[in-house]
Design a protein around this motif. Structure first.
Motif, PDB file in Angstrom:
ATOM      1  N   ILE A 218      10.917  27.361  31.311  1.00  0.00           N
ATOM      2  CA  ILE A 218      10.827  28.204  30.114  1.00  0.00           C
ATOM      3  C   ILE A 218      11.195  27.488  28.813  1.00  0.00           C
ATOM      4  CG2 ILE A 218      11.176  30.371  31.358  1.00  0.00           C
ATOM      5  CD1 ILE A 218      14.155  30.215  30.429  1.00  0.00           C
TER       6      ILE A 218
ATOM      7  N   THR B   9      15.837  31.378  39.259  1.00  0.00           N
ATOM      8  CA  THR B   9      14.616  31.956  38.695  1.00  0.00           C
ATOM      9  C   THR B   9      13.993  31.112  37.580  1.00  0.00           C
ATOM     10  OG1 THR B   9      16.041  33.281  37.247  1.00  0.00           O
ATOM     11  CG2 THR B   9      15.202  34.362  39.246  1.00  0.00           C
ATOM     12  N   HIS B  10      14.810  30.437  36.785  1.00  0.00           N
ATOM     13  CA  HIS B  10      14.302  29.753  35.594  1.00  0.00           C
ATOM     14  C   HIS B  10      15.000  28.404  35.408  1.00  0.00           C
ATOM     15  CE1 HIS B  10      13.872  34.107  34.844  1.00  0.00           C
ATOM     16  NE2 HIS B  10      12.801  33.802  34.135  1.00  0.00           N
TER      17      HIS B  10
ATOM     18  N   HIS C 285       7.866  35.208  37.019  1.00  0.00           N
ATOM     19  CA  HIS C 285       8.926  36.210  37.102  1.00  0.00           C
ATOM     20  C   HIS C 285       8.788  37.270  36.014  1.00  0.00           C
ATOM     21  CE1 HIS C 285      11.474  34.380  40.222  1.00  0.00           C
ATOM     22  NE2 HIS C 285      11.074  33.220  39.731  1.00  0.00           N
TER      23      HIS C 285
ATOM     24  N   THR D 276      15.305  25.104  32.207  1.00  0.00           N
ATOM     25  CA  THR D 276      14.872  24.364  31.021  1.00  0.00           C
ATOM     26  C   THR D 276      15.052  22.885  31.330  1.00  0.00           C
ATOM     27  OG1 THR D 276      17.062  24.384  29.971  1.00  0.00           O
ATOM     28  CG2 THR D 276      15.581  26.219  29.455  1.00  0.00           C
TER      29      THR D 276
ATOM     30  N   ILE E 286      10.052  28.993  40.555  1.00  0.00           N
ATOM     31  CA  ILE E 286      10.899  28.872  39.366  1.00  0.00           C
ATOM     32  C   ILE E 286      10.014  28.832  38.125  1.00  0.00           C
ATOM     33  CG2 ILE E 286      12.617  27.435  38.175  1.00  0.00           C
ATOM     34  CD1 ILE E 286      13.620  28.595  40.826  1.00  0.00           C
ATOM     35  N   ASP E 287      10.416  29.546  37.064  1.00  0.00           N
ATOM     36  CA  ASP E 287       9.718  29.472  35.783  1.00  0.00           C
ATOM     37  C   ASP E 287      10.368  28.408  34.895  1.00  0.00           C
ATOM     38  OD1 ASP E 287       8.025  31.486  36.523  1.00  0.00           O
ATOM     39  OD2 ASP E 287       8.972  33.052  35.298  1.00  0.00           O
TER      40      ASP E 287
ATOM     41  N   ILE F   6       3.862  31.371  34.450  1.00  0.00           N
ATOM     42  CA  ILE F   6       5.026  32.250  34.536  1.00  0.00           C
ATOM     43  C   ILE F   6       4.846  33.198  35.711  1.00  0.00           C
ATOM     44  CG2 ILE F   6       6.331  34.056  33.336  1.00  0.00           C
ATOM     45  CD1 ILE F   6       6.616  31.206  32.167  1.00  0.00           C
TER      46      ILE F   6
ATOM     47  N   LEU G 294      14.861  36.343  28.282  1.00  0.00           N
ATOM     48  CA  LEU G 294      14.929  36.773  29.675  1.00  0.00           C
ATOM     49  C   LEU G 294      15.509  38.177  29.764  1.00  0.00           C
ATOM     50  CD1 LEU G 294      16.501  33.537  31.232  1.00  0.00           C
ATOM     51  CD2 LEU G 294      14.078  34.047  30.897  1.00  0.00           C
TER      52      LEU G 294
ATOM     53  N   CYS H 234       9.055  23.561  40.817  1.00  0.00           N
ATOM     54  CA  CYS H 234       8.984  24.935  40.303  1.00  0.00           C
ATOM     55  C   CYS H 234       8.043  25.789  41.142  1.00  0.00           C
ATOM     56  CB  CYS H 234       8.529  24.935  38.846  1.00  0.00           C
ATOM     57  SG  CYS H 234       9.774  24.320  37.687  1.00  0.00           S
TER      58      CYS H 234
ATOM     59  N   GLY I 203       8.583  32.546  27.409  1.00  0.00           N
ATOM     60  CA  GLY I 203       8.923  31.226  27.920  1.00  0.00           C
ATOM     61  C   GLY I 203       8.789  30.177  26.838  1.00  0.00           C
TER      62      GLY I 203
ATOM     63  N   THR J 232      10.888  36.996  32.830  1.00  0.00           N
ATOM     64  CA  THR J 232      10.529  36.083  31.742  1.00  0.00           C
ATOM     65  C   THR J 232       9.713  36.844  30.701  1.00  0.00           C
ATOM     66  OG1 THR J 232      10.380  34.290  33.365  1.00  0.00           O
ATOM     67  CG2 THR J 232       9.521  33.850  31.163  1.00  0.00           C
TER      68      THR J 232
END
Length: 351
Positions: free
Chosen positions: A132, A96-97, A32, A99, A129-130, A30, A46, A124, A38, A35
């Motif tokens: 999550i 930023t994220h 950011h 799934t 990028i996270d 992780i 978030l 990522c 996650g 987050t």
């Protein structure tokens, strides 16, 4: 290096769903501060504080969006992320994220899914990028990948498709048409292989356009570059379905017309030479191809001096009154009405 003809194949059934999730996400880091939570709970948490959240989802289906006969599975993971990040950058936002959800049939061993996630993880890491969360399930045939991307932006920075005005300049990043042409090369080589499996393709002369198809890059740099130039586009969209379709989206939602100049469309020399080889029109490739993941946007004429010498951008036309329609101005100075001929997966399924 001698290729291992009998690589290890581990049945995913040995791990079970939760064991698979643990296995694939054990190295996820992780980065950011937004987050809070996650992977590992019922939902991710978030915190975007004073910024607005931007969310986009894309679904990739084997046999419709990708062909594993020539798409390396690691590249597929990478591309699945790019497809979604591009939509966030097209809002002038910072991604930023993500799934990731996958459905896989039992023909895929654990090692194949691990390769997919190597590509996802590489994307990522490169784009900060996270990852999550997501879901895994079984499929009765093939593979399906769904990625949801999240981003953030100040409300005043967000750019929509509906803000273009008559007189605005139409601008595109990078070059257009390469990804679709790369697909045509790969499809041709697949057909050659099916006839003669011993034939080894020589693809060096197509390296750029094949990479545009198999490992595209989203334009993460553009929102920051525009900010540095003190430019806020009046409208913006990513080029995923072909230049003509994207122009028509902006025109429809902004209630404007457009004149696109054929001679201004940026084409890589490899696109031009391959079009000549295939005896296809390069403008048609650019207008109808898609999957370039460049950004198409409009700016006020006052911003022209800020952008005119920048190698990242090409001014390809201007917006007009809605009543004037949407046209391509050819090299012969003929005015041709523009229609959307971009790739349509739903239509493909119906035919």
């Amino acid at each position: 290096m001698i290729e291992d003809k009998n690589p290890k194949k581990t049945s995913i059934g040995e791990l079970g769903e939760f064991g698979l999730i643990d296995y694939l996400t054990k190295n996820i880091k992780i980065s950011h501060s937004s987050t809070i939570k996650g992977i590992g709970d019922d939902a991710a948490v978030l915190d975007f504080k004073n910024k607005k959240a931007v969310v986009s989802t894309d679904l990739l289906v084997e046999g419709v969006h990708f062909d594993l006969a020539y798409m390396p599975i690691k590249h597929l993971g990478y591309k699945a992320v790019m497809v979604n990040l591009s939509d966030v950058y097209a809002m002038n936002a910072e991604a930023t994220h993500i799934t990731v959800s996958i459905a896989i049939s039992n023909r895929f061993p654990l090692e194949a899914v691990e390769e997919l996630y190597k590509g996802i993880r590489l994307a990522c890491e490169k784009y900060n990028i996270d990852l999550i969360g997501g879901d895994t399930t079984s499929s009765t045939k093939g593979m399906l990948i769904s990625v949801t991307a999240f981003g953030e932006a100040n409300q005043e920075d967000i750019v929509y498709r509906n803000g273009a005005n008559a007189g605005d300049l139409l601008v595109v990043t990078g070059d257009i048409g390469g990804a679709y042409l790369g697909l045509q090369v790969l499809e041709r080589e697949k057909q050659v292989f099916q006839v003669n499996p011993n034939m080894q393709p020589d693809l060096d002369m197509y390296s750029y356009i094949i990479e545009r198809q198999l490992k595209p890059e989203a334009r993460q740099d553009i929102p920051g570059l525009l900010k540095a130039l003190d430019i806020k586009p009046t409208s913006m969209i990513d080029v995923s379905d072909g230049l003509s379709s994207e122009i028509l989206h902006i025109c429809k939602q902004s209630k404007v017309g457009c004149n696109l100049f054929e001679e201004k469309i940026p084409l890589d020399p490899q696109v031009i030479s391959t079009c000549e080889e295939f005896k296809v029109d390069s403008t048609t490739m650019a207008l109808s191809g898609g999957e370039d993941y460049e950004l198409l946007f409009t700016i006020k004429q006052d911003d022209y001096p800020k952008i005119k010498a920048n190698p990242n951008f090409t001014i390809i036309g201007h917006m007009t009154q809605e009543s004037e329609g949407v046209h391509l101005i050819t090299r012969a100075n003929q005015k041709v009405e523009m229609v959307a001929k971009g790739w349509n997966p739903l239509k493909k399924e119906e035919e």
